[in-house]
Design a protein around this motif. Structure first.
Motif, short mmCIF file in Angstrom:
data_model
loop_
_atom_site.label_atom_id
_atom_site.label_comp_id
_atom_site.label_asym_id
_atom_site.label_seq_id
_atom_site.Cartn_x
_atom_site.Cartn_y
_atom_site.Cartn_z
N VAL A 43 0.92 -1.17 -0.08
CA VAL A 43 -0.03 -0.08 0.08
C VAL A 43 1.01 1.35 0.02
O VAL A 43 1.56 1.44 0.84
CB VAL A 43 -0.75 -0.11 1.17
CG1 VAL A 43 -1.92 1.19 1.22
CG2 VAL A 43 -1.52 -1.29 1.49
N SER A 44 0.73 1.92 -0.98
CA SER A 44 1.43 3.36 -1.09
C SER A 44 0.72 4.47 -0.49
O SER A 44 -0.49 4.46 -0.27
CB SER A 44 1.66 3.81 -2.59
OG SER A 44 2.56 3.09 -3.42
N ILE A 45 1.44 5.20 0.46
CA ILE A 45 0.70 6.48 1.42
C ILE A 45 1.92 7.38 1.67
O ILE A 45 3.23 6.92 1.36
CB ILE A 45 0.39 5.66 2.55
CG1 ILE A 45 -0.61 6.71 3.27
CG2 ILE A 45 1.45 5.27 3.48
CD1 ILE A 45 -1.96 6.92 2.37
N ASP A 46 1.38 8.49 1.94
CA ASP A 46 2.43 9.70 2.16
C ASP A 46 2.45 9.91 3.86
O ASP A 46 1.54 9.15 4.58
CB ASP A 46 2.18 10.84 1.48
CG ASP A 46 0.90 11.56 1.89
OD1 ASP A 46 0.17 10.99 2.53
OD2 ASP A 46 0.68 12.49 1.14
N ASP A 47 3.05 11.08 4.35
CA ASP A 47 3.32 11.29 5.64
C ASP A 47 1.76 11.62 6.20
O ASP A 47 1.56 11.40 7.46
CB ASP A 47 3.95 12.42 5.70
CG ASP A 47 5.34 12.10 5.81
OD1 ASP A 47 5.89 11.01 6.39
OD2 ASP A 47 6.15 12.87 5.33
N LYS A 48 0.88 12.18 5.46
CA LYS A 48 -0.38 12.79 6.18
C LYS A 48 -1.12 11.45 6.79
O LYS A 48 -1.91 11.65 7.69
CB LYS A 48 -1.22 13.38 4.99
CG LYS A 48 -2.38 14.15 5.74
CD LYS A 48 -3.05 14.91 4.49
CE LYS A 48 -2.22 16.17 3.95
NZ LYS A 48 -1.96 17.12 4.93
N GLU A 49 -1.37 10.48 6.25
CA GLU A 49 -2.08 9.03 6.84
C GLU A 49 -1.36 8.01 6.85
O GLU A 49 -1.80 6.90 7.31
CB GLU A 49 -3.20 8.79 5.93
CG GLU A 49 -4.17 9.95 5.63
CD GLU A 49 -5.11 10.28 6.79
OE1 GLU A 49 -5.14 9.46 7.79
OE2 GLU A 49 -6.01 11.15 6.76
N VAL A 50 -0.12 7.96 6.89
CA VAL A 50 0.94 6.70 7.09
C VAL A 50 0.76 6.33 8.54
O VAL A 50 0.70 5.07 8.81
CB VAL A 50 2.43 6.94 6.94
CG1 VAL A 50 2.92 7.98 7.96
CG2 VAL A 50 2.99 5.62 6.68
N ALA A 51 0.55 6.94 9.53
CA ALA A 51 0.51 6.55 10.77
C ALA A 51 -1.01 5.95 11.20
O ALA A 51 -1.08 4.84 11.67
CB ALA A 51 0.34 7.80 12.06
N ASN A 52 -1.83 6.55 10.60
CA ASN A 52 -3.23 5.95 10.55
C ASN A 52 -3.66 4.49 9.98
O ASN A 52 -4.08 3.82 10.18
CB ASN A 52 -4.52 7.11 10.17
CG ASN A 52 -4.42 8.12 11.27
OD1 ASN A 52 -4.34 7.81 12.34
ND2 ASN A 52 -4.99 9.25 10.70
N LEU A 53 -2.77 4.79 8.71
CA LEU A 53 -2.99 3.56 8.11
C LEU A 53 -2.35 2.38 8.42
O LEU A 53 -2.66 1.36 8.38
CB LEU A 53 -2.35 3.76 6.46
CG LEU A 53 -2.31 2.73 5.34
CD1 LEU A 53 -3.85 2.27 5.14
CD2 LEU A 53 -1.49 3.09 4.02
N ARG A 54 -1.06 2.51 9.16
CA ARG A 54 -0.41 1.40 9.51
C ARG A 54 -1.03 1.16 10.82
O ARG A 54 -1.17 -0.24 10.93
CB ARG A 54 1.00 1.98 10.22
CG ARG A 54 1.80 0.94 10.68
CD ARG A 54 3.27 1.01 10.74
NE ARG A 54 3.79 0.15 11.47
CZ ARG A 54 5.20 0.01 11.58
NH1 ARG A 54 6.03 0.81 10.89
NH2 ARG A 54 5.80 -1.05 12.18
N ALA A 55 -1.73 1.95 11.83
CA ALA A 55 -2.55 1.21 12.83
C ALA A 55 -3.72 0.39 12.27
O ALA A 55 -4.18 -0.49 12.83
CB ALA A 55 -3.05 2.49 13.57
N LEU A 56 -4.59 0.95 11.13
CA LEU A 56 -5.57 0.33 10.59
C LEU A 56 -5.03 -0.85 9.75
O LEU A 56 -5.73 -2.12 10.27
CB LEU A 56 -6.15 1.21 9.32
CG LEU A 56 -7.42 0.59 8.64
CD1 LEU A 56 -8.33 0.55 9.83
CD2 LEU A 56 -7.89 1.48 7.57
N CYS A 57 -3.95 -1.19 9.37
CA CYS A 57 -3.37 -2.42 8.75
C CYS A 57 -3.00 -3.38 9.85
O CYS A 57 -3.25 -4.46 9.65
CB CYS A 57 -2.18 -2.17 7.89
SG CYS A 57 -2.64 -1.41 6.32
N ASP A 58 -2.55 -2.61 11.02
CA ASP A 58 -2.04 -3.88 12.17
C ASP A 58 -3.52 -4.27 12.45
O ASP A 58 -3.58 -5.56 12.98
CB ASP A 58 -1.49 -2.75 13.51
CG ASP A 58 -0.23 -2.53 12.90
OD1 ASP A 58 0.44 -3.21 12.20
OD2 ASP A 58 0.39 -1.84 13.78
#
Length: 668
Positions: free
Chosen positions: A201-216
């Motif tokens: 999944v490609s992503i930038d700084d704005k949502e990377v923290a939320n995306l990683r928590a969501l993927c976890d």
């Protein structure tokens, strides 16, 4: 024996009911956990706490995890079955009859639901480049009641509905809307992954923290493979720190099932091997002369990627090699003996051997040891055996190069900042194998079609047979919008509808043609079948209280007017869980078209009229063809319900087919 009718709300007319499947699994494991609630089946929370221990079960608000307003509804969206279908578009496809690639136009949430039966646990790799939530990318609201109708409205295919809009930071639900859009799609995507599959999944700084928590949460934190850093070009307008990178999150469905080692071909290896082969033909077994010429070739290649492999400057009968010291700090410390003469091999201080005595003896037999002196040795490492490397978590690829190549391919600049097909090709090389004949690569935010282009390139490079499945929303292009004007004009120049998916299909055609030209003689699949999301072909009972007679008349035919037989056939195979590229054949039986899907697993006769006198001949003809096909599993035979003259004709048809081994007979 009677023919069972498939209604709009029948399980056979819907996508997989994930909630029902989950409850069934729980009931199998823990029968006492499932009980009756006010609205039907329910989970007994008290029993759940007993099963896992009171201290490990909580419904409290204060618990670790990612939470936002609307999360429960977003989770529910993933569990709600779809009543839509995918309609075939052969005229927009390339090599329809032979290809196994798919390009699906539709809302990816509904398409992912529709793919659950046919592709659950079958996808090897997923790559997605979702909206980065920069304030310019759209995040449209999912409609809980009828998402297919809502999708048709959003994309301008029917009148009314909310238009696609940007998700700006002024929106009080800036992050929550984005998370609510991503959660159900990732949950459905996980179901499609094979046990040894992975998602990028490609992503930038704005949502990377939320995306990683969501993927976890969706995939499990233990299944994180890496958070890769993709370095591009510096931004000249940066005032404080120039952010020149983005991220790629890589998760496995089950990390223990994924191959322990992923590898990438080292750049510049092929020219070295090619030159060494030429020198062998020139010098024969004069390896010293061949090695001298290879060393000279490297000196002339300083500006190329091959120069990085200049230590591989020797040639022998096995191939190109370099010589390495076979000792290392912390290696095996023992007295190594030359098995040919009993001489002791000298070991430097504070070093140890990289092998034991038995392995050393084998290396000598294979000619992999060079004796510099009687007591000093070097180990030969061959380039063709070490031509791959472990992929690094940080890599550089200039962002502009992909735009330049795509502009050249399309004939003009159409897409802003497309993903780099060469980088995606490396991801595909890492996570898939050319020998995997059932490999499917999925991208449900397809955009310009970069993932499909990368699949074609990698298949051409290593002879693989990977399939791609793309899903893209046919978002209308606005010629008055600055960022869409060039794309809209491009569509106009080719007399194409102003939709992003038209550009995607155009790119796939051009990419396929270029791959075929660049890899002459390569027979990889460059075609694709196009399908479009639409409402089901099966008419839903929607009575008009003020004119019931008219409603009854309209529902004499259970199928929506204007739908082709192919539309109905593909809905049947999709809802039965068959591959959208499964073989299909037709023949005339008693003057009526009969279709066999998947070698006879599904048989269908959608004639509009079957008289009582035609029933026996048609049934016997279908039975004979079924026997000829000899499908491995049970077969289902489907008819148009309104085609039969009366219930007697339907009963006779079912009885004859049952006598001939076709137990499942349905009508639409």
């Amino acid at each position: 024996m009677t023919i069972q009718k498939i209604e709009a709300h029948s399980p056979e007319a819907q996508s997989a009911d994930l909630m029902a499947n989950t409850i069934a699994k729980l009931k199998t494991l823990f029968p006492e956990l499932i009980t009756e609630g006010p609205s039907g089946v329910a989970v007994n929370v008290d029993v759940l706490k007993t099963l896992v221990g009171d201290q490990t079960a909580t419904d409290a608000e204060e618990k670790y995890g990612l939470n936002w307003h609307g999360k429960r509804r977003a989770r529910q969206l993933a569990l709600t079955p779809s009543t839509g279908t995918l309609r075939p578009c052969p005229d927009e496809s390339v090599d329809w009859d032979a290809t196994k690639n798919l390009m699906i136009e539709g809302d990816n949430l509904e398409v992912l639901k529709l793919l659950q039966k046919s592709y659950a646990s079958k996808v090897k790799m997923i790559y997605i480049d979702p909206p980065y939530n920069t304030g310019k990318d759209f995040v449209y609201p999912d409609n809980f009641q009828d998402n297919v109708k809502h999708y048709l409205e959003l994309t301008g295919q029917v009148e009314g509905g909310t238009k696609i809009s940007s998700n700006t930071e002024a929106n009080g639900r800036f992050h929550t809307d984005w998370l609510s859009m991503m959660l159900p799609r990732l949950r459905l995507a996980r179901n499609l992954l094979r046990n040894d599959g992975a998602i990028f999944v490609s992503i930038d700084d704005k949502e990377v923290a939320n995306l990683r928590a969501l993927c976890d949460e969706v995939f499990g934190g233990e299944n994180l493979i890496a958070q890769m850093v993709w370095e591009g070009a510096n931004k000249n307008d940066a005032k404080q720190i120039g952010v020149c990178h983005e991220y790629v999150l890589v998760y496995a469905r089950n990390r223990d099932a994924v191959p322990r080692e992923w590898g990438l071909k080292k750049e510049g290896v092929e020219p070295v091997l090619k030159e060494a082969k030429r020198l062998r033909e020139v010098h024969g077994n004069d390896f010293e002369a061949a090695s001298d010429d290879l060393a000279g070739w490297f000196r002339a290649m300083k500006a190329s990627e091959s120069f990085a492999h200049r230590r591989y400057r020797f040639i022998d009968a096995r191939g190109v090699y370099k010589e390495e010291n076979p000792t290392a700090p912390g290696g095996r410390k023992f007295q190594l003996v030359d098995p040919r003469n009993g001489n002791k091999i000298r070991l430097r201080d504070n070093r140890g051997w990289a092998f034991d005595q038995d392995q050393f003896n084998k290396l000598i037999d294979e000619g992999r040891i060079t004796f510099v002196t009687e007591s000093s040795i070097m180990l030969r490492l061959y380039l063709h055996e070490t031509d791959s490397m472990t992929p690094p978590s940080v890599f550089y690829q200039p962002a502009r190069s992909a735009s330049e190549r795509l502009t050249k391919l399309m004939g003009q600049e159409v897409f802003d900042f497309p993903k780099d097909e060469l980088v995606l090709q490396k991801f595909i090389e890492m996570a898939t194998s050319p020998s995997d004949e059932s490999c499917i690569v999925l991208d449900f935010f397809a955009g310009s079609g970069t993932t499909a282009h990368a699949v074609l390139l990698q298949n051409s490079a290593d002879g693989g047979a990977r399939r791609f499945v793309l899903v893209q929303l046919p978002e209308p292009l606005n010629p008055d919008a600055t960022e869409q004007k060039a794309a809209a004009n491009y569509c106009d120049s080719l007399s194409l509808p102003r939709r992003i998916t038209e550009l995607t299909k155009r790119r796939l055609r051009l990419a396929g043609e270029k791959v075929r030209q660049d890899f002459l003689g390569n027979q990889c699949d460059i075609g694709f079948r196009v399908f479009g999301l639409d409402t089901s072909n099966i008419r839903e009972w929607n009575p008009n209280p003020s004119n019931l007679d008219q409603t009854l008349f309209q529902h004499q035919d259970h199928l929506i007017e204007g739908r082709a037989e192919a539309d109905v056939l593909y809905e049947l195979l999709l809802k039965r869980g068959l591959d959208l590229c499964v073989p299909m054949s037709s023949r005339s039986v008693s003057g009526m078209a009969v279709h066999a899907v998947g070698g006879g697993v599904l048989l269908a006769c959608l004639a509009t009229s079957i008289s009582a006198n035609e029933v026996e001949a048609l049934a016997q003809g279908i039975a004979a063809w079924h026997k000829e096909l000899a499908p491995a599993g049970d077969s289902t035979c489907v008819f148009r319900d309104s085609a039969f003259a009366d219930d007697v004709a339907k009963t006779n048809m079912a009885a004859i087919l049952e006598q001939n081994g076709i137990q499942n007979v349905r009508s639409l």
